[in-house]
Enzyme design. Structure first.
Site, PDB file in Angstrom:
ATOM      1  N   ALA A 152      33.874  66.735  18.114  1.00 61.53           N
ATOM      2  CA  ALA A 152      35.200  67.194  18.197  1.00 61.53           C
ATOM      3  C   ALA A 152      34.806  67.751  19.412  1.00 61.53           C
ATOM      4  O   ALA A 152      35.111  69.349  18.822  1.00 61.53           O
ATOM      5  CB  ALA A 152      36.166  65.912  18.429  1.00 61.53           C
ATOM      6  N   ASN A 157      40.772  66.574  29.856  1.00 57.69           N
ATOM      7  CA  ASN A 157      40.732  67.357  30.735  1.00 57.69           C
ATOM      8  C   ASN A 157      39.556  68.192  30.543  1.00 57.69           C
ATOM      9  O   ASN A 157      39.769  69.313  31.308  1.00 57.69           O
ATOM     10  CB  ASN A 157      41.959  68.122  31.210  1.00 57.69           C
ATOM     11  CG  ASN A 157      42.912  67.149  31.738  1.00 57.69           C
ATOM     12  OD1 ASN A 157      42.862  65.974  32.454  1.00 57.69           O
ATOM     13  ND2 ASN A 157      45.297  67.534  31.085  1.00 57.69           N
ATOM     14  N   GLU A 270      20.285  65.872  18.988  1.00 59.48           N
ATOM     15  CA  GLU A 270      21.488  65.215  19.438  1.00 59.48           C
ATOM     16  C   GLU A 270      21.336  64.592  20.163  1.00 59.48           C
ATOM     17  O   GLU A 270      21.562  62.956  19.684  1.00 59.48           O
ATOM     18  CB  GLU A 270      23.095  65.807  19.703  1.00 59.48           C
ATOM     19  CG  GLU A 270      23.511  67.005  17.690  1.00 59.48           C
ATOM     20  CD  GLU A 270      24.825  67.728  17.878  1.00 59.48           C
ATOM     21  OE1 GLU A 270      25.320  67.084  19.630  1.00 59.48           O
ATOM     22  OE2 GLU A 270      24.488  68.038  17.865  1.00 59.48           O
ATOM     23  N   CYS A 365      18.208  35.764  32.182  1.00 59.81           N
ATOM     24  CA  CYS A 365      17.753  35.166  31.589  1.00 59.81           C
ATOM     25  C   CYS A 365      18.238  33.822  30.509  1.00 59.81           C
ATOM     26  O   CYS A 365      17.811  32.334  30.788  1.00 59.81           O
ATOM     27  CB  CYS A 365      15.978  35.877  30.542  1.00 59.81           C
ATOM     28  SG  CYS A 365      15.959  36.717  31.450  1.00 59.81           S
ATOM     29  N   GLY A 367      21.169  32.391  31.742  1.00 59.17           N
ATOM     30  CA  GLY A 367      22.014  31.915  32.902  1.00 59.17           C
ATOM     31  C   GLY A 367      23.864  32.073  32.300  1.00 59.17           C
ATOM     32  O   GLY A 367      23.974  32.802  31.863  1.00 59.17           O
TER      33      GLY A 367
END
EC number: 1.3.8.4
Length: 409
Positions: A152, A157, A270, A365, A367
């Protein structure tokens, strides 16, 4: 629904074998015999163990409850490919890690993303920067799949501008007290071990960030509601919440104030490993599209005989193969100790944007069938888009490449 049931099983079954025939000659230019055998074995494992769950994972937004995919991947020795053997790893290189990421993502983009966050973002951070005691404590269970890992950095923000993070770790007797939030954490809801970055010195800017090893169940640490994403559904993502969470000093990863070094020293690798995810998704698009245009008939013949369909397939194929060659050439350089920041940013920039376009072509392809959720093409498009945003947006990757080129003599 009836149309999908009639077409889909045959498409996927025939597409798998066809893909192996189509790409065996090309892959032989990229891999040695051992790597080729590894690719075949991971492909077989992923198609038999993961692919059957891909549609249900997307629809339900969670991994299957009756099958522990983490443990099965651990039993297949996929989590610790680049980790030392003494902790249960394989001691292999990034060529192998990229191969695994490609084949798992080919079977399911969601499982591939979670696998990448676990094996690459968490395990490799501990391998590179963990103390002997930390490695011994955390790596064996992460590598076996008994525990799930996460990382993390971002906050509500603080996304691309990660250094502006507000999550604070205040030093106290015996450790630190963390307060703040982290956002968009892949594997967050299910992770037992998380690498988390927080400010230990608000005034020091980039030199005031420290990396910590957080354990599930630590008092003051919790996860908020799982996020409902457009794609990569089932790859759990959530907000992390820290409210006076005490973390002992021995859970500092690296050194205090060296969090940006820990972060940046692994970021290039990474990006490289994650770049193999779009390769797998592009391959999955061709696995579906090529057999479909052979079977689907209009105007009295297979639509694959029409030049405009062949042109789409040609564009899809060249996008895949150019991306694949780029990724594995950079992986080989990294295994040889030649890590180039602009190339590691370049591979995921190029592969991610190509994957979105290839998925759009696959839908075209097929459709009308391509727009129906009983077919996998819509899922492949939604999954592909994540790679243009996660682990640094395409705009940030371009900025990195341009900056590196500008600095060169």
């Amino acid at each position: 629904m009836a149309a999908a049931q009639r077409w889909l099983p045959g498409i996927l079954r025939r597409g798998d074998g066809l893909a192996r025939r189509l790409y065996s000659s090309a892959s032989s230019l990229l891999f040695d015999d051992t790597q080729e055998q590894f690719k075949e074995s991971v492909h077989k494992f992923a198609q038999e163990t993961i692919a059957p769950h891909a549609a249900a994972i997307d629809a339900s937004n969670h991994f299957p409850k009756d099958v522990n995919l983490w443990k099965l991947m651990g039993d297949f020795n996929l989590h610790g490919l680049t980790a030392p053997e003494e902790y249960g790893g394989m001691g292999l290189g990034y060529m192998y890690h990229c191969i695994a990421m490609e084949e798992i993502s080919r079977a399911s983009g969601s499982v591939g993303l979670s696998y990448g966050a676990h094996s690459n973002l968490c395990i490799n951070q501990l391998v590179r920067h963990g103390s002997p005691a930390q490695k011994l404590k955390y790596l064996p269970k992460l590598i076996s799949g008994e525990h799930v890992g996460a990382l993390a950095m971002s906050e509500p923000n603080s996304g691309s501008d990660v250094v502006s993070m507000k999550c604070k770790a205040e030093k106290v007797d015996g450790g630190y007290v963390i307060n703040g939030n982290k956002m968009w954490c892949t594997n967050g809801p299910s992770a037992q071990t998380l690498v988390v970055y927080a400010k230990t010195d608000i005034a020091a800017g980039s030199k005031g960030i420290t990396a910590f090893i957080i354990e599930k169940g630590m008092p003051g640490f919790s996860t908020a509601q799982k996020l409902d994403k457009l794609g990569m559904r089932g790859s759990d993502t959530c907000e992390l919440v820290f409210e006076n969470c005490f973390v002992p000093h021995e859970n500092v990863l690296g050194e205090e104030g060296k969090g940006v070094y820990v972060m940046m020293s692994g970021l290039d690798l990474e990006r490289l490993v994650l770049a193999a995810g779009p390769i797998g998704l592009m391959q999955a698009c061709l696995d579906v599209a090529v057999p479909y245009v052979r079977q689907r008939e209009q105007f009295g013949r297979p639509i694959g005989e029409f030049q405009f369909i062949q042109g789409k397939l040609a564009d899809m194929y060249t996008s895949l193969q150019s991306s694949r060659s780029f990724v594995y050439s950079v992986a080989r350089d990294c295994d040889n100790g030649k890590v180039d920041r602009k190339d590691c940013a370049g591979v995921i920039l190029f592969a991610a944007e190509r994957a979105t376009q290839v998925a759009l072509q696959a839908i075209q392809c097929l459709g009308g069938n391509g727009y129906i959720n009983e077919y996998p093409t819509g899922r492949l498009l939604r999954d592909a888009k994540l790679f243009e945003i996660g682990a640094g947006t395409s705009e940030i990757r371009r900025m990195i490449i341009g900056r590196e080129l500008f600095k060169e003599e």
